[in-house]
Design a protein around this motif. Structure first.
Motif, PDB file in Angstrom:
ATOM      1  N   LYS A 230     -16.136 -10.565  -3.408  1.00 56.11           N
ATOM      2  CA  LYS A 230     -15.129 -10.110  -2.560  1.00 56.11           C
ATOM      3  C   LYS A 230     -14.013 -10.014  -3.222  1.00 56.11           C
ATOM      4  N   VAL A 231     -13.292 -11.330  -3.934  1.00 57.54           N
ATOM      5  CA  VAL A 231     -11.645 -11.794  -4.455  1.00 57.54           C
ATOM      6  C   VAL A 231     -11.980 -10.862  -5.737  1.00 57.54           C
ATOM      7  N   ASP A 232     -12.801 -10.841  -6.463  1.00 58.17           N
ATOM      8  CA  ASP A 232     -13.447  -9.804  -8.042  1.00 58.17           C
ATOM      9  C   ASP A 232     -12.588  -8.452  -7.303  1.00 58.17           C
ATOM     10  N   THR A 233     -13.201  -7.378  -6.112  1.00 59.23           N
ATOM     11  CA  THR A 233     -12.647  -6.657  -5.834  1.00 59.23           C
ATOM     12  C   THR A 233     -11.555  -6.316  -5.326  1.00 59.23           C
ATOM     13  N   PHE A 234     -11.232  -7.064  -5.090  1.00 60.73           N
ATOM     14  CA  PHE A 234      -9.701  -7.005  -3.914  1.00 60.73           C
ATOM     15  C   PHE A 234      -8.449  -7.021  -4.829  1.00 60.73           C
ATOM     16  N   ASN A 235      -8.280  -5.736  -4.616  1.00 58.63           N
ATOM     17  CA  ASN A 235      -6.731  -5.231  -5.542  1.00 58.63           C
ATOM     18  C   ASN A 235      -5.758  -4.300  -4.807  1.00 58.63           C
ATOM     19  N   LEU A 236      -4.196  -4.939  -4.603  1.00 61.43           N
ATOM     20  CA  LEU A 236      -3.312  -4.290  -3.758  1.00 61.43           C
ATOM     21  C   LEU A 236      -3.225  -3.347  -4.375  1.00 61.43           C
ATOM     22  N   PRO A 237      -3.447  -1.652  -3.419  1.00 65.21           N
ATOM     23  CA  PRO A 237      -2.629  -0.643  -4.187  1.00 65.21           C
ATOM     24  C   PRO A 237      -1.200  -0.237  -3.421  1.00 65.21           C
ATOM     25  N   LEU A 238      -0.997  -0.905  -4.544  1.00 61.34           N
ATOM     26  CA  LEU A 238       0.631  -0.711  -4.722  1.00 61.34           C
ATOM     27  C   LEU A 238       1.418  -0.964  -6.176  1.00 61.34           C
ATOM     28  N   TYR A 239       2.361  -0.391  -6.615  1.00 56.80           N
ATOM     29  CA  TYR A 239       3.332  -0.157  -7.842  1.00 56.80           C
ATOM     30  C   TYR A 239       4.383   0.188  -7.417  1.00 56.80           C
ATOM     31  N   PHE A 240       5.146  -0.935  -8.096  1.00 54.41           N
ATOM     32  CA  PHE A 240       6.538  -0.945  -8.867  1.00 54.41           C
ATOM     33  C   PHE A 240       6.500  -0.209  -9.318  1.00 54.41           C
ATOM     34  N   SER A 241       7.456   1.357  -9.766  1.00 54.37           N
ATOM     35  CA  SER A 241       7.503   2.064 -10.761  1.00 54.37           C
ATOM     36  C   SER A 241       9.263   1.705 -11.890  1.00 54.37           C
ATOM     37  N   SER A 242       9.194   2.051 -13.054  1.00 58.30           N
ATOM     38  CA  SER A 242      10.839   1.964 -13.364  1.00 58.30           C
ATOM     39  C   SER A 242      11.167   3.095 -13.068  1.00 58.30           C
ATOM     40  N   ALA A 243      12.955   3.673 -12.987  1.00 58.27           N
ATOM     41  CA  ALA A 243      13.045   4.671 -13.163  1.00 58.27           C
ATOM     42  C   ALA A 243      12.581   5.224 -13.782  1.00 58.27           C
ATOM     43  N   LYS A 244      12.967   5.613 -15.083  1.00 61.79           N
ATOM     44  CA  LYS A 244      12.693   6.105 -16.394  1.00 61.79           C
ATOM     45  C   LYS A 244      10.757   6.884 -15.809  1.00 61.79           C
ATOM     46  N   GLU A 245      10.127   6.132 -15.878  1.00 62.26           N
ATOM     47  CA  GLU A 245       8.885   6.505 -14.802  1.00 62.26           C
ATOM     48  C   GLU A 245       9.267   7.611 -14.032  1.00 62.26           C
ATOM     49  N   LEU A 246       9.794   7.432 -12.480  1.00 59.70           N
ATOM     50  CA  LEU A 246       9.645   8.556 -11.396  1.00 59.70           C
ATOM     51  C   LEU A 246      10.772   9.350 -11.591  1.00 59.70           C
ATOM     52  N   GLU A 247      11.665   9.378 -12.369  1.00 54.45           N
ATOM     53  CA  GLU A 247      12.410  10.472 -13.254  1.00 54.45           C
ATOM     54  C   GLU A 247      11.680  11.503 -13.458  1.00 54.45           C
ATOM     55  N   GLU A 248      10.670  10.687 -14.368  1.00 57.68           N
ATOM     56  CA  GLU A 248      10.170  12.273 -15.853  1.00 57.68           C
ATOM     57  C   GLU A 248       9.005  12.245 -14.282  1.00 57.68           C
ATOM     58  N   ILE A 249       8.401  12.067 -13.695  1.00 61.10           N
ATOM     59  CA  ILE A 249       7.187  12.681 -12.638  1.00 61.10           C
ATOM     60  C   ILE A 249       7.805  13.643 -11.948  1.00 61.10           C
ATOM     61  N   ILE A 250       9.325  13.425 -11.701  1.00 59.61           N
ATOM     62  CA  ILE A 250       9.626  14.113 -10.494  1.00 59.61           C
ATOM     63  C   ILE A 250      10.369  15.591 -11.500  1.00 59.61           C
ATOM     64  N   LYS A 251      11.005  15.773 -12.743  1.00 60.46           N
ATOM     65  CA  LYS A 251      11.053  16.260 -13.439  1.00 60.46           C
ATOM     66  C   LYS A 251      10.344  17.106 -13.754  1.00 60.46           C
ATOM     67  N   ASN A 252       8.950  16.941 -14.229  1.00 59.98           N
ATOM     68  CA  ASN A 252       7.710  17.699 -14.924  1.00 59.98           C
ATOM     69  C   ASN A 252       7.387  18.394 -13.987  1.00 59.98           C
ATOM     70  N   ASN A 253       7.524  18.249 -12.037  1.00 61.21           N
ATOM     71  CA  ASN A 253       6.973  18.969 -11.164  1.00 61.21           C
ATOM     72  C   ASN A 253       7.617  20.095 -10.923  1.00 61.21           C
ATOM     73  N   GLU A 254       8.498  20.579 -11.163  1.00 61.19           N
ATOM     74  CA  GLU A 254       9.388  20.864 -11.583  1.00 61.19           C
ATOM     75  C   GLU A 254       9.938  21.517  -9.810  1.00 61.19           C
ATOM     76  N   HIS A 255       9.891  21.278  -9.059  1.00 61.82           N
ATOM     77  CA  HIS A 255      10.114  21.336  -7.579  1.00 61.82           C
ATOM     78  C   HIS A 255      11.673  20.944  -6.833  1.00 61.82           C
ATOM     79  N   PHE A 256      11.096  20.189  -7.350  1.00 58.40           N
ATOM     80  CA  PHE A 256      13.008  19.681  -6.892  1.00 58.40           C
ATOM     81  C   PHE A 256      14.055  19.658  -7.283  1.00 58.40           C
TER      82      PHE A 256
END
Lengths: 366, 366
Positions: A261-287
């Protein structure tokens, strides 16, 4: 309107409900703290970027200004944030159109279906200057009709992925995350899998909101993140989660909980950098990005109990679904003990704090 | 948007929540029965009276068709009714505008704040062809922004008054309803007080909906009522409630519950005649009556347990708030015993059934 993702979302995907001592409502003062910092940014941002095309008139639909909080949980934070937004919108509206009839606000409180909407509704401020509605369902899919929202808000919710990337709990994958329960950042393949999931989720979120928000409408996102070049394992939150993970491993070794059970437990949590976030939003093109600020909101050194309560309000549901109710009590007892023992090193070792990103987006007019 | 009435509404003003054996969800098959009868009336009524002004286009807001169920409770009945309404609306829309893009539906489920919205949301059909939202609050006040609803629906909810008329529990009033817990119709002053409260409530309901429903929009009301000239005490429902009242009196005499509590307990329930209902709607002037039908939906002779479960799902909250949890169990035990003893006389004596009124209204275009 239901999509496959909704169905695969675990039922536990919600903060602790009710308003008891262990509830999210009573244990979200850290998240509330950021509101004070965000206030001015949001107020300025809304006033500078929101543009009413015409004054309110009875025949036009602009009389109703619709706001949605995506991932509202049940605490008082969402009510405070909605109030602040409405204040800024109203001031801007009246500055643009003196003497026009007042706007009517409709506020939609969204969270996953397992969220405690009963408590949310019961704790609504007794005097509201808006019409309130609850909207159940994952924000990684569509939740509203086309072009019906004027302002979307998502605070401390988008760092929660729609699911744990499959590879990280697959023993046969090079991304198997043995020995950790998070994306610490040190294992390349694990980080790649988490980052890909974050990109997919953010894309789904932005595409769904692009349908729902009218052209020129705004979106405020407050999301946990990392300073550029810093790994999760170098932040207080990362170190605390690593410590929680080590508790699980210890307890498995002691035979208290199952190793599998321990081996199969991971958190669905991700802390991103500003750069990564910016890139995703820019690529998306709607906003279009109107603001992207880094908020420094260091986790204060509080009593061990405070930190444990905060983690419990947020993680109890996930741990309970995976390990069962009884084991969750044991896990938090063990975690409290271990955090107390390692208290100084956890809080002193981490020179790097994680940050919150404040993002203000404007929906492009097609 | 909150009004004083919202605040004075007792918290218990909701059907029994959850989906357990005592829940409204599991004990509303009687109310569901009427849906089968109503189906055709509603389908025909919507198709004949609904009039789309223009086809759906991306720039127009008519893409979104908004429906609200006022007093939805938590059972499956509301989902079935909403499906039926959407079917009729869609068919009418496509008959009027071939090859136009599909409508998007937004469905608002309204009930008092104490309603079990968590269960409502969890039991939403897994595939919905609409965007769902929950709206907490009393429908005797405003709940939606101006002119944003296209169709309103209220089934088995408007016979519930916003409160028990004060005079009927006032020992000094000529309308004091000593010895009864309902408006049986035999005491003139009591009937007058109940009827006045019903008129006030209906007026508040119609005025609030008149603000919220667009000109030309529809409203379907299904409401418990009486055939003209028949008293509540001559119907099965009236006789059953009288029996429940006599249980309370017996139990007070036996010292099981307090006599004062029995004297101050009355049901906020009123069954109106078609004539009375029609008069209120016509005086209101915001709506035009398109249909006013009498539905005959006799209460079948079922097992005593069935009847008790039905009454319990509906009345438990009210009784519990007044008498306390422990006494409610005793009351229903006693009621079951007494109903079994009087079973034949209750069901045979009542030649007169109460009826349901089916009303289809159209919002006048100002």
């Amino acid at each position: 309107m239901e999509n496959s993702e909704t169905k695969t979302l675990p039922k536990s995907w919600a903060m602790v409900g009710g308003d008891g001592p262990r509830s999210y409502a009573q244990n979200s003062s850290y998240q509330r703290g950021v509101l004070v910092i965000v206030d001015e940014l949001m107020d300025e941002g809304i006033k500078e970027t929101l543009d009413f095309k015409s004054p309110c008139s009875d025949s036009s639909n602009m009389c109703t200004f619709r706001i949605a909080d995506f991932g509202c949980s049940a605490g008082p934070n969402t009510f405070l944030a909605m109030e602040k937004i409405m204040e800024a919108v109203e001031q801007k509206y009246h500055a643009q159109f003196q003497n026009s009839p007042p706007l009517e606000f409709q506020v939609f409180f969204n969270d996953v279906t397992a969220n405690d909407f009963n408590t949310l509704f019961k704790t609504l401020p007794s005097y509201q200057k808006y019409f309130a509605a609850g909207v159940p369902g994952t924000f990684y899919g569509r939740l509203f009709p086309k072009s019906t929202l004027h302002l979307a808000y998502a605070s401390y919710s988008l760092q929660w992925l729609s699911k744990v990337p499959e590879e990280v709990v697959d023993t046969k994958s090079p991304a198997w995350n043995k020995g950790s329960i998070q994306c610490s950042g040190t294992a390349k393949e694990v980080a790649k899998a988490y980052s890909a999931q974050f990109k997919t989720d953010m894309d789904n979120f932005l595409n769904a909101r692009a349908q729902e928000i009218i052209g020129g409408g705004l979106m405020v996102i407050i999301i946990c993140g990392l300073p550029d070049g810093i790994l999760m394992s170098q932040t207080v939150a990362g170190i605390c989660i690593e410590l929680l993970g080590s508790c699980l491993i210890d307890m498995a070794k002691l035979g208290v909980i199952s190793e599998e059970k321990v081996d199969t437990f991971n958190l669905p949590l991700y802390f991103s950098s500003a750069k990564e976030l910016e890139e995703i939003i820019k690529n998306n093109e709607h906003f279009c990005i109107e603001r992207l600020n880094r908020l420094n909101h260091p986790m204060m050194k509080m009593k061990v109990e405070f930190h444990i309560s905060l983690y419990r309000a947020v993680l109890q549901g996930l741990l309970e679904a995976h390990f069962g109710r009884d084991d969750v009590d044991k896990i938090f007892e063990y975690f409290a003990k271990k955090l107390a023992e390692n208290y100084d090193s956890v809080f002193n070792a981490a020179n790097h704090q994680h940050v919150e990103h404040f993002v203000l987006l404007k929906r492009n007019i097609n």
